[in-house]
Each structure stands twice: as structure tokens, then as C-alpha cells.
Design an enzyme around this catalytic site. Structure first.
Site, PDB file in Angstrom:
ATOM      1  N   LYS A 196       0.833  -1.204   0.000  1.00 54.85           N
ATOM      2  CA  LYS A 196       0.000   0.000   0.000  1.00 54.85           C
ATOM      3  C   LYS A 196       0.870   1.258   0.000  1.00 54.85           C
ATOM      4  O   LYS A 196       0.660   2.174  -0.763  1.00 54.85           O
ATOM      5  CB  LYS A 196      -0.929  -0.021   1.216  1.00 54.85           C
ATOM      6  CG  LYS A 196      -1.838   1.176   1.312  1.00 54.85           C
ATOM      7  CD  LYS A 196      -2.818   1.063   2.461  1.00 54.85           C
ATOM      8  CE  LYS A 196      -3.534   2.395   2.649  1.00 54.85           C
ATOM      9  NZ  LYS A 196      -4.509   2.380   3.716  1.00 54.85           N
ATOM     10  N   GLU A 202      10.647  -4.701   4.250  1.00 55.60           N
ATOM     11  CA  GLU A 202      10.710  -6.114   3.863  1.00 55.60           C
ATOM     12  C   GLU A 202      10.347  -6.280   2.383  1.00 55.60           C
ATOM     13  O   GLU A 202      11.032  -6.962   1.618  1.00 55.60           O
ATOM     14  CB  GLU A 202       9.727  -6.953   4.694  1.00 55.60           C
ATOM     15  CG  GLU A 202      10.070  -7.094   6.152  1.00 55.60           C
ATOM     16  CD  GLU A 202       9.409  -6.019   7.018  1.00 55.60           C
ATOM     17  OE1 GLU A 202       9.145  -4.911   6.501  1.00 55.60           O
ATOM     18  OE2 GLU A 202       9.175  -6.293   8.207  1.00 55.60           O
ATOM     19  N   GLY A 254      -4.826  -1.768   4.860  1.00 57.12           N
ATOM     20  CA  GLY A 254      -4.015  -2.909   4.421  1.00 57.12           C
ATOM     21  C   GLY A 254      -4.669  -4.258   4.717  1.00 57.12           C
ATOM     22  O   GLY A 254      -4.756  -5.132   3.852  1.00 57.12           O
ATOM     23  N   ARG A 255      -5.149  -4.434   5.943  1.00 59.11           N
ATOM     24  CA  ARG A 255      -5.700  -5.747   6.320  1.00 59.11           C
ATOM     25  C   ARG A 255      -7.117  -5.956   5.809  1.00 59.11           C
ATOM     26  O   ARG A 255      -7.732  -6.978   6.099  1.00 59.11           O
ATOM     27  CB  ARG A 255      -5.622  -5.921   7.841  1.00 59.11           C
ATOM     28  CG  ARG A 255      -6.216  -4.793   8.651  1.00 59.11           C
ATOM     29  CD  ARG A 255      -5.799  -4.872  10.103  1.00 59.11           C
ATOM     30  NE  ARG A 255      -6.242  -3.714  10.879  1.00 59.11           N
ATOM     31  CZ  ARG A 255      -5.594  -2.552  10.957  1.00 59.11           C
ATOM     32  NH1 ARG A 255      -4.454  -2.395  10.301  1.00 59.11           N
ATOM     33  NH2 ARG A 255      -6.057  -1.569  11.693  1.00 59.11           N
ATOM     34  N   GLU A 340      -4.502  -6.423  14.887  1.00 58.38           N
ATOM     35  CA  GLU A 340      -4.019  -5.113  14.452  1.00 58.38           C
ATOM     36  C   GLU A 340      -5.159  -4.091  14.508  1.00 58.38           C
ATOM     37  O   GLU A 340      -4.931  -2.898  14.680  1.00 58.38           O
ATOM     38  CB  GLU A 340      -3.422  -5.190  13.031  1.00 58.38           C
ATOM     39  CG  GLU A 340      -2.379  -4.124  12.764  1.00 58.38           C
ATOM     40  CD  GLU A 340      -1.658  -4.286  11.445  1.00 58.38           C
ATOM     41  OE1 GLU A 340      -2.290  -4.139  10.391  1.00 58.38           O
ATOM     42  OE2 GLU A 340      -0.429  -4.539  11.451  1.00 58.38           O
ATOM     43  N   HIS A 371      -4.561 -33.107  17.813  1.00 62.12           N
ATOM     44  CA  HIS A 371      -3.420 -33.941  18.198  1.00 62.12           C
ATOM     45  C   HIS A 371      -2.240 -33.096  18.630  1.00 62.12           C
ATOM     46  O   HIS A 371      -1.105 -33.576  18.662  1.00 62.12           O
ATOM     47  CB  HIS A 371      -3.051 -34.858  17.028  1.00 62.12           C
ATOM     48  CG  HIS A 371      -4.194 -35.750  16.650  1.00 62.12           C
ATOM     49  ND1 HIS A 371      -4.429 -36.956  17.262  1.00 62.12           N
ATOM     50  CD2 HIS A 371      -5.211 -35.559  15.778  1.00 62.12           C
ATOM     51  CE1 HIS A 371      -5.532 -37.492  16.754  1.00 62.12           C
ATOM     52  NE2 HIS A 371      -6.027 -36.667  15.855  1.00 62.12           N
ATOM     53  N   LYS A 499       9.624  -0.767  14.018  1.00 63.34           N
ATOM     54  CA  LYS A 499      10.192  -0.410  12.705  1.00 63.34           C
ATOM     55  C   LYS A 499      11.309   0.611  12.879  1.00 63.34           C
ATOM     56  O   LYS A 499      12.379   0.503  12.280  1.00 63.34           O
ATOM     57  CB  LYS A 499       9.111   0.207  11.809  1.00 63.34           C
ATOM     58  CG  LYS A 499       8.115  -0.770  11.232  1.00 63.34           C
ATOM     59  CD  LYS A 499       7.174  -0.007  10.273  1.00 63.34           C
ATOM     60  CE  LYS A 499       5.977  -0.852   9.897  1.00 63.34           C
ATOM     61  NZ  LYS A 499       4.983  -0.139   9.103  1.00 63.34           N
TER      62      LYS A 499
HETATM   63  O1  F6P Z   1       3.387  -2.597   9.642  1.00 61.56           O
HETATM   64  C1  F6P Z   1       2.047  -2.933   9.593  1.00 61.56           C
HETATM   65  C2  F6P Z   1       1.514  -2.736   8.213  1.00 61.56           C
HETATM   66  O2  F6P Z   1       1.417  -1.377   7.938  1.00 61.56           O
HETATM   67  C3  F6P Z   1       0.178  -3.430   8.020  1.00 61.56           C
HETATM   68  O3  F6P Z   1      -0.881  -2.699   8.502  1.00 61.56           O
HETATM   69  C4  F6P Z   1       0.168  -3.631   6.544  1.00 61.56           C
HETATM   70  O4  F6P Z   1      -0.786  -4.562   6.142  1.00 61.56           O
HETATM   71  C5  F6P Z   1       1.592  -4.077   6.313  1.00 61.56           C
HETATM   72  O5  F6P Z   1       2.355  -3.328   7.235  1.00 61.56           O
HETATM   73  C6  F6P Z   1       2.108  -3.887   4.924  1.00 61.56           C
HETATM   74  O6  F6P Z   1       2.058  -2.554   4.536  1.00 61.56           O
HETATM   75  P1  F6P Z   1       2.230  -2.134   3.042  1.00 61.56           P
HETATM   76  O7  F6P Z   1       1.110  -2.739   2.252  1.00 61.56           O
HETATM   77  O8  F6P Z   1       2.195  -0.648   3.015  1.00 61.56           O
HETATM   78  O9  F6P Z   1       3.554  -2.667   2.551  1.00 61.56           O
END
Ligand code: F6P
Length: 534
Positions: A196, A202, A254-255, A340, A371, A499
Site C-alpha cells: 500500500k 521487507e 491494508g488488512r 491489528e 493432536h 520499525k
Molecule cells: O506494519 C504494519 C503494516 O502497515 C500493516 O498494517 C500492513 O498490512 C503491512 O504493514 C504492509 O504494509 P504495506 O502494504 O504498506 O507494505
């Protein structure tokens, strides 16, 4: 109302759930709701008619209906970020206009969906090709909401997947991307960078690694990249041409984003038509949630069981137990969605919450969990409310008997949790093997306290439409719980500190800076890891 609910709980806390069935033979019907061909049964809880009445009053007292309307009509209910919350617009396929600050967002939603569909169709048909021919593999690089939704959906809908194989890379751990790249041919792979913000460390790190990998085999690697983002100003700098950039607005959290461009990998896998069925399922749940009375409203009732167990009874965790192996990633998906969204310590006005925040959500598919961790659920000292999910029908008609065994196991667990096994029954079980003190000792280990609450969601079959209904059901459940608690379910400030500290630690780990100013534990761990190859 909280006080009344807590007092009511105290008054009934020692009562056995089973006794509610003995006192009322209509209980199963009265404490179940059917909608959109699903059945949600919350009768195996200690909620009675008076408790349910109070819980419903709580919805009214906390203004949930008005907030629900504010969400659907594009008011900026994400107050800390001043944003509307309109993932529902992404599935508002045949609904009316939806305005944000006076502008109808639906033409943009339709156009975005059409662009996704055209691209997905081209990838699936081979009209869009890699350097070595038709696309065989799609790698979605994203994390959190930019990963869990499509990854969960791809696994859930595998019987419908007839497009290229999809892979999901999320972790900055190089082991994640390395394992995926090893199985793909760069000449026939499409890489989708899903972020987003297009800044997540990452994702951007993995995207650069994927680009370097592709550059070694392909002359124009950027041509085999697509981007899914709200930050369309940043995607160009990464070298991704505009026609492969699928943007979305900041009113999609995002979620909550798998319904739009973030769902592109899923759409490529199952095809635009099946993806539309998924959207239709979500829209059907929206309509139900918006129109049904609270006493018939599935997301609201699911939320009320959550509030009852967590805030009123004080059970800190909630297990999500899909007896549907293809929903194997759903617990992880719901972890982000719920934790979240509702893992906050202050309410909308910035004051400390007066109740506990949302619960710890965890789980695994049944029967596997049986199990592994069900031992604690049945006999541990803490109560874990369980949420079972079961389809009437699987996708393997030739193995119908195996599916029936799955159903029997699911129902047996909620029955066992409620009924338990008394000391007398336990004695009887082992009376032929032991006697005297040894009989007592052995019997004690075989006692199940029972009276442990669970709810069950039953549905006909895990189709794209059903998955849409299930995901939207949980989204609205989170909305209701958050609204009742006065939480802004749509921001996530709690992820920021880690972060920032990771950014500050990187030069220390790289040896460019020393650990001055770090606490003793952190500094010593850096020293150990560096001494061992970091
Ligand atoms: O760090 C949390 C977060 O912002 C989530 O809310 C989001 O889904 C995820 O990181 C990934 O964010 P982005 O889509 O901006 O890479």
C-alpha cells in the site's frame, strides 16, 4: 451496561451450559442464526436470553448502528488518520454510489476492477508473456495485509485455481524468497510487488532481490513486474510502467485490502469470474450486516460472543479452528485482522480504554490441532473460547466418507468441551484396570471439567462466494467489537516503534556503528550474533 453485564455474568458464572439446554429445548434454534446459507450457532455458550438482551443493549448504547452507517457512507471513521474506511466499496458491484468528501468513488472502483480483470485475463491466456513465453508462476511480494489475504485466499480456493502457480514471499528473512526463486523460471515468472505504502522495508528489499534475480536471465526485467499500491507516485521510480500499476485509495486499509488490487494474484489464479463471485459473497454479507436486526445479525452476534467471552468473562484468547484444511491460513489472516484492528490501549478520544482491548487470536485447522494443543483446551486451567468452522461438503466427492469423519470430529469437539467428563464417569472408565488409591489417581487425570464455550459456523461448501461471505463476516465482527470498545479499528500505530528501532539497529548489526546507548541485553545479543557470523 458493562457493569450490568459483569453482574449478570457473576450471577451465572457457575451455571453449566448444558443446563441451559435442559431448561429450554428450543435453545439451539434461539441461539443460532441462519443467513446467506450459513448457520452460526452460539448456543454452546453461557449466554442466556437476559445476557443476550443486555449485549444487544450494549450495541445501542455505544452507537454501533450510527457508526456502521458512517462506515458504509464514507465518513472518515479512521479518525487518527482522517480517512474513510471503504473496503465495502470494492465489492459494491451492483450497488449505488458511495461518496467520499462529495465524490462518488464507484466509477474508480469499477475501472480499477476492469483493469485488473483485463490484465489477469491476459496473464492467464498467455497474451501477456514473459521473455520465455506464457507466465507459469506469479510471485506476490508483500507483507501483512499485502500478503495474508491473497495467500489465505489462494489456499482456500485451490480447487478453483486454474491459472499460473502463485507463490507468496513476505519475510525479509532471505530464506523466504530464496526458497521461492529456486522453484521459478525468471523467463516465465511475473513478480507482483504488493505494498500500500510502497515503502515497507521487507517488501522493497525482497522486490529488489527479485529484480536482480530476473535481471540475470531477462533483458527487460521490469516488464515482468506489476505493482499494487496506493503510492502510485513511488512505483515508477522502481521501474514499473503505469499500465502494470494497480492503484487503490487510502480508504482501503491494508488488512482489509484483498478485495481490490491486492487480490490480483488470487484473481490470476482463479480467474476474474471466480474473483467476482468472491466479491459478490462479500457484498451479500455487507447487505445482511447493514439491514438485519441485531438479533438476526450474524456479524453482530459473532461480535457479541467475542465481547462476552473476552471483556465480560475475562477469557484472554480466542481459538479459531477451521475444520476445513484449505482455510489453514485463515487463523493467521484473522490474527492480523483482529489484533491489528482492536489491539489498542486507548479509545478514539485518546483516553485509556475502560475495558480490555481485543483478544489474542490464534488457531490451526482441525483435526490437526486435536493432536497438538486441544489437550490444553480441554484440561488446561484457562478457558479458551473456541470458534469452529465446518463445511457440509468438501471438494472431493469420491472421499465423501472422509469428509463425514471430519464433520464428526468437529461436532465432537464442541460437544466434549461443553459436556466434559465427571469424576464418576472417569472412575467408571478405568474401574476394570485400577482400584483403591490408584483408581482415584488415575481417574483424576481423566476428568474433563467441560462447561467450556464454543461457537460453530457451518456452511455448505467453501466456494469463492462463501469465502467472500466468511471474510466479510469477520471484518464486520471486528468492526462491531471495535465500535463497542470505542477503538479506532483502522489505524496501527503499535507497529511503528519496532520499525524505527530496526532502522536504528541495522548499522549496528552491520558493524558500521557501535552499540553505545543500547541496553545491555541488546548490545550483548549483537555482540554474540556478530561473533557467530552476523
Ligand atoms: O506494519 C504494519 C503494516 O502497515 C500493516 O498494517 C500492513 O498490512 C503491512 O504493514 C504492509 O504494509 P504495506 O502494504 O504498506 O507494505
Amino acid at each position: 451496561m458493562w457493569d450490568k453485564l459483569k453482574a449478570h455474568h457473576e450471577a451465572v458464572a457457575t451455571r453449566r451450559i448444558e443446563s441451559l439446554f435442559e431448561a429450554d429445548d428450543t435453545r439451539a434454534e434461539a441461539f443460532s442464526v441462519e443467513a446467506l446459507s450459513m448457520r452460526f450457532d452460539f448456543s454452546k455458550t453461557n449466554i442466556d436470553a437476559a445476557g443476550l438482551g443486555l449485549l444487544i443493549e450494549l450495541l445501542d448504547e455505544t452507537g454501533v448502528a450510527a457508526r456502521r452507517e458512517a462506515m458504509f457512507t464514507g465518513e472518515p471513521i479512521n479518525e487518527t488518520e482522517g480517512r474513510a474506511v471503504l473496503h465495502t466499496a470494492l465489492r459494491n458491484l451492483d450497488g449505488g454510489p458511495v461518496h467520499v468528501a462529495g465524490t462518488d468513488v464507484m466509477p474508480g472502483v469499477h475501472e480499477g476492477l476492469s483493469r485488473m480483470e483485463a490484465f489477469a485475463a491476459d496473464v492467464r491466456s498467455g497474451a501477456f508473456r514473459g521473455a520465455g513465453g506464457a507466465i507459469t508462476d506469479v510471485i506476490n511480494i508483500g507483507i501483512g495485509g499485502s500478503d495474508l489475504g491473497p495467500a489465505m485466499g489462494y489456499r482456500a480456493l485451490s480447487p478453483y485455481a486454474d491459472g499460473p502457480r502463485c507463490h507468496f514471499v513476505s519475510n525479509v528473512d532471505p530464506g523466504d524468497i530464496a526458497e521461492v526463486l529456486r522453484t521459478c523460471d525468471p523467463k516465465t515468472t511475473l513478480v507482483i510487488v504488493a505494498s500500500k505504502t510502497f515503502t515497507t522495508i521487507e517488501t522493497m528489499t525482497n522486490a529488489r532481490t527479485a529484480k536482480a534475480w530476473m535481471s540475470e536471465a531477462v533483458d527487460e526485467p521490469a516488464r515482468q513486474f506489476a505493482a499494487l499500491s496506493s503510492a502510485t507516485d513511488k512505483t515508477g521510480a522502481f521501474g514499473i510502467a503505469e499500465d502494470r500499476v494497480f492503484g487503490f485509495e487510502d480508504w482501503v486499509g491494508g488488512r482489509y485490502s484483498m478485495w481490490g488490487p491486492i487480490g490480483l494474484s488470487l484473481m490470476i489464479a482463479i480467474g476474474p469470474e471466480a474473483f467476482r463471485a468472491f466479491l459478490r459473497g462479500g457484498q451479500a454479507m455487507d447487505r445482511h450486516f447493514r439491514a438485519a436486526e441485531w438479533s438476526e445479525n450474524m456479524p453482530a452476534l459473532l461480535a457479541l460472543t467475542g465481547l462476552w467471552h473476552n471483556q465480560i468473562c475475562g477469557y484472554a484468547t480466542r481459538a479459531v479452528l477451521p475444520y476445513d484444511n484449505r482455510l489453514g491460513r485463515l487463523p493467521a489472516y484473522l490474527q492480523q485482522l483482529e489484533m491489528e484492528s482492536n489491539g489498542k490501549r486507548v479509545s478514539m478520544d485518546g483516553h485509556a480504554l475502560t475495558q480490555d482491548s481485543g483478544p489474542v487470536v490464534w488457531g490451526e485447522p482441525g483435526t490437526n490441532g486435536q493432536h497438538a494443543f486441544y489437550q490444553l483446551i480441554h484440561q488446561g486451567t484457562r478457558v479458551v473460547p473456541c470458534e469452529f468452522m465446518i463445511a457440509a461438503e468438501g471438494h472431493e466427492p469420491e472421499l465423501h466418507h472422509q469428509h463425514q469423519l471430519l464433520i464428526a470430529n468437529c461436532l465432537a469437539q464442541s460437544e466434549a468441551l461443553m459436556k466434559g467428563r465427571s469424576l464418576d464417569e472417569a472412575r467408571e472408565k478405568v474401574a476394570d484396570k485400577f482400584e483403591g488409591d490408584e483408581l482415584e489417581r488415575q481417574a483424576a487425570h481423566r476428568v474433563f471439567p467441560g462447561n467450556r464455550p464454543s461457537v460453530t459456523l457451518a456452511y455448505p461448501k467453501l466456494t469463492p462466494e462463501m469465502l467472500g461471505q466468511i471474510v466479510a463476516l469477520y471484518e464486520h465482527r471486528v468492526f462491531v467489537e471495535g465500535a463497542v470498545l470505542g477503538i479506532n479499528s483502522y489505524d496501527q500505530w503499535g507497529v511503528e516503534l519496532g520499525k524505527e528501532l530496526a532502522t536504528a539497529l541495522q548499522p549496528i548489526v552491520e558493524g558500521k556503528e557501535d552499540a553505545t546507548g543500547k541496553d545491555g541485553s541488546t548490545a550483548a545479543l549483537v555482540t554474540f550474533l556478530k561473533a557467530n557470523g552476523a
